[in-house]
Scaffold this motif. Structure first.
Motif, mmCIF file in Angstrom:
data_model
loop_
_atom_site.group_PDB
_atom_site.id
_atom_site.type_symbol
_atom_site.label_atom_id
_atom_site.label_comp_id
_atom_site.label_asym_id
_atom_site.label_seq_id
_atom_site.Cartn_x
_atom_site.Cartn_y
_atom_site.Cartn_z
ATOM 1 N N PRO A 28 -32.587 36.387 -22.402
ATOM 2 C CA PRO A 28 -31.637 35.487 -23.068
ATOM 3 C C PRO A 28 -30.552 36.215 -23.849
ATOM 4 C CG PRO A 28 -33.862 34.659 -23.319
ATOM 5 C CD PRO A 28 -33.990 36.019 -22.683
ATOM 6 N N TRP A 29 -30.895 37.349 -24.483
ATOM 7 C CA TRP A 29 -29.909 38.091 -25.271
ATOM 8 C C TRP A 29 -28.899 38.808 -24.378
ATOM 9 C CZ3 TRP A 29 -30.082 36.534 -30.024
ATOM 10 C CH2 TRP A 29 -31.309 36.123 -30.569
ATOM 11 N N ASN B 202 -31.333 29.408 -31.157
ATOM 12 C CA ASN B 202 -32.497 30.283 -31.101
ATOM 13 C C ASN B 202 -33.221 30.318 -32.437
ATOM 14 O OD1 ASN B 202 -34.001 32.960 -31.170
ATOM 15 N ND2 ASN B 202 -33.265 33.007 -29.070
ATOM 16 N N GLN C 293 -36.611 30.112 -24.874
ATOM 17 C CA GLN C 293 -37.288 31.329 -25.343
ATOM 18 C C GLN C 293 -38.143 31.030 -26.567
ATOM 19 O OE1 GLN C 293 -35.368 34.240 -27.911
ATOM 20 N NE2 GLN C 293 -35.751 35.838 -26.384
ATOM 21 N N ALA D 105 -25.649 29.791 -29.347
ATOM 22 C CA ALA D 105 -26.936 30.187 -28.773
ATOM 23 C C ALA D 105 -27.837 30.824 -29.825
ATOM 24 C CB ALA D 105 -26.721 31.152 -27.613
ATOM 25 N N THR D 106 -27.269 31.702 -30.647
ATOM 26 C CA THR D 106 -28.056 32.352 -31.692
ATOM 27 C C THR D 106 -28.560 31.339 -32.706
ATOM 28 O OG1 THR D 106 -26.754 34.378 -31.430
ATOM 29 C CG2 THR D 106 -28.026 34.169 -33.450
ATOM 30 N N HIS E 185 -31.874 30.313 -24.375
ATOM 31 C CA HIS E 185 -32.200 30.705 -25.758
ATOM 32 C C HIS E 185 -33.164 29.699 -26.388
ATOM 33 C CE1 HIS E 185 -30.002 34.243 -27.281
ATOM 34 N NE2 HIS E 185 -29.194 34.018 -26.265
#
Length: 498
Positions: A409-410, A433, A308, A429-430, A305
């Protein structure tokens, strides 16, 4: 037919599409300030900041750093939404969490459409960003939990596909609404997908894995049956879900192709209910996650993440009109930006077609290598003042990103981790990100001004590192159960966590 062998039942696809309206909204938020930037800031020569349009200013004066903050500020809201998203979806469930995120999408859209001051613009972006963060946790989680094993890759890419569609829609609409005060309509439109999803949510089932974690086993069975189709035999798959979430030993991990989970569940299904009642289905907190057996797998997903966003893609999306305008002029840059969005969509569609054939790890390696080489090509084209080479490099950069780094990644976390650790890992992770997204959005204008043509060499180095990280650490998850992936990494399901 064994439900573990089914591909794309119609109702499962419908639920996935409806849940992915969240990512359509996210994509629209990401892309909406790009094309109308000069109109919002009044730098196109057609707007007087003191002009009055039915009581509202036609544009606002933003310095470069303040505009960078205003554009990226939605990531601060998304960071907050992401951090609490795991807890919210565990408490209220996946469907209710999507409903809550829709409320924030609608409120934020109204504030942006009725913006009266720079501060209100930023507040509106933060509120709508909170919706993005919350939705960025729950939508991929829901997609991963309702998907069949064979359809999981394509279903997972649906999230990124709708983000890309949202970006393209915002850019296309922006071509016609990039003047004062029409840009207000462009920003307010973002509430429409949220309204549609809000009204359609009752037609979706709750995630069966979430229901099992809440000791609602009969509801979970009904939900899974509906998702897999009336003619599918769900007993084996349902027993595997129960065993994994309740931590009833590691026999399924040791022998993933055996029916030990099914035999155990059929022999004594009430024991599963009792196990749930005693608390063994309790979800990991973020702190517990990083001291648990799942921390290694979680860190892999979190690192992807980060990489990305550290690839610099959103710097390109936020500011491509300005960046390309330096080379081709602002008028032409708008159309090139739309072309880049079309390339992004086509490449994401290619990823949908390839992801269950080629594999996640392979596409990530291709993506990292391609983005790194395209970044170098972009720098060479800029220094050599070869405009065509710059455009080709931007299109290649976008295509290679969309083929792997965009969607995977999602999808990856839901294929690496069991339900009891997924919410905490998704929240972290979110947040990582969106936090990285914010930093890139904030510093990109200043970075571009300071480094000029050499800006993208930094992103070339980061994505080169991502290639080697993926090569050495990321497992292949295509057509494999979570139990199998955990077994490869030597991770057994919990058996005694309370």
């Amino acid at each position: 037919m064994d439900s573990r062998e089914v591909g794309f039942p119609g109702y499962m696809v419908y639920c996935g599409l409806m849940a992915s309206l969240t990512s359509l909204s996210i994509g629209y938020v990401i892309g909406s300030p790009n094309v109308p930037e000069t109109a919002i800031r009044g730098t196109d020569g057609y707007c007087d900041p003191n002009a009055d349009f039915s009581g509202f200013p036609g544009c606002f004066q933003f310095a470069d750093l303040l505009w960078g903050f205003a554009v990226g500020s939605f990531c601060l809201g998304a960071l907050a939404g992401g951090l609490i998203g795991g807890n919210v979806q565990n408490i209220f469930g996946r469907k209710k969490t999507m409903f809550i995120s829709n409320i924030f999408f609608i409120v934020g859209s109204i504030l942006l459409g009725l913006t009266y001051h720079q501060a209100q613009f930023i507040v509106g972006r933060i509120i709508i960003g909170f919706a993005c963060g919350l939705g960025g946790v729950v939508a991929p989680t829901y997609l991963g939990e309702i998907s069949s094993i064979k359809g999981r890759g394509t279903m997972g890419t649906m999230y990124q596909l709708l983000i890309v569609v949202g970006i393209l829609i915002s850019n296309l609409i922006g071509l016609g609404l990039s003047t004062a005060p029409k840009w207000r309509i462009l920003l307010a439109i973002n509430g429409i997908p949220a309204l549609i999803q809000m009204f359609l949510l009752p037609s979706l089932v709750e995630s069966p894995r979430y229901l099992v974690s809440q000791n609602r086993l009969e509801e979970a069975r009904v939900s899974l049956q509906k998702l897999r189709g009336a003619n599918s035999d769900i007993e084996q798959e349902f027993a595997d879900i129960v065993q994994l979430i309740l931590g009833r030993g590691s026999s399924a991990v040791a022998r993933p192709n055996q029916d030990s989970a099914f035999d155990e569940y059929k022999a004594d299904p009430e024991t599963a209910v009792t196990a749930t009642n005693t608390g063994t289905s309790k979800n990991y907190s973020i702190i517990r996650l990083f001291t648990s057996e799942c921390r290694g797998l979680a860190l892999i997903g979190i690192a992807i993440h980060f990489l990305q966003q550290a690839s610099g893609i959103n710097g390109l999306i936020y500011y491509s009109t300005t960046f390309l305008g330096d080379v081709f002029g602002p008028g032409n840059a708008k159309y090139i930006t739309v072309g880049v969005s079309c390339c992004n969509l086509l490449s994401t569609l290619a990823s949908v077609a390839l992801i269950d054939k080629t594999g996640r790890r392979t596409l990530l390696l291709i993506s990292f290598a391609g983005v790194s080489l395209s970044s170098i090509l972009l720098v060479i084209g800029a220094y050599a003042e070869v405009g065509v080479l710059v455009v080709v490099a931007v299109f290649l950069y976008t295509a290679f990103f969309a083929i792997g780094l965009g969607p995977i990644p999602w999808l990856l976390l839901s294929e690496l981790l069991p339900t009891y650790s997924l919410s905490a890992a998704s929240a972290v992770a979110t947040s990582v990100n969106w936090g990285t997204n914010f930093v890139i959005g904030l510093i990109f204008p200043s970075l571009n001004k300071a480094l000029g043509d050499g800006t993208f060499i930094l992103f070339a180095a980061i994505t080169a590192f991502g290639f080697f990280y993926t090569w050495f650490f990321v497992p292949e998850t295509r057509a494999r159960s979570i139990e199998e992936v955990m077994a490869e990494k030597g991770v057994a399901p919990r058996s005694d966590y309370m």
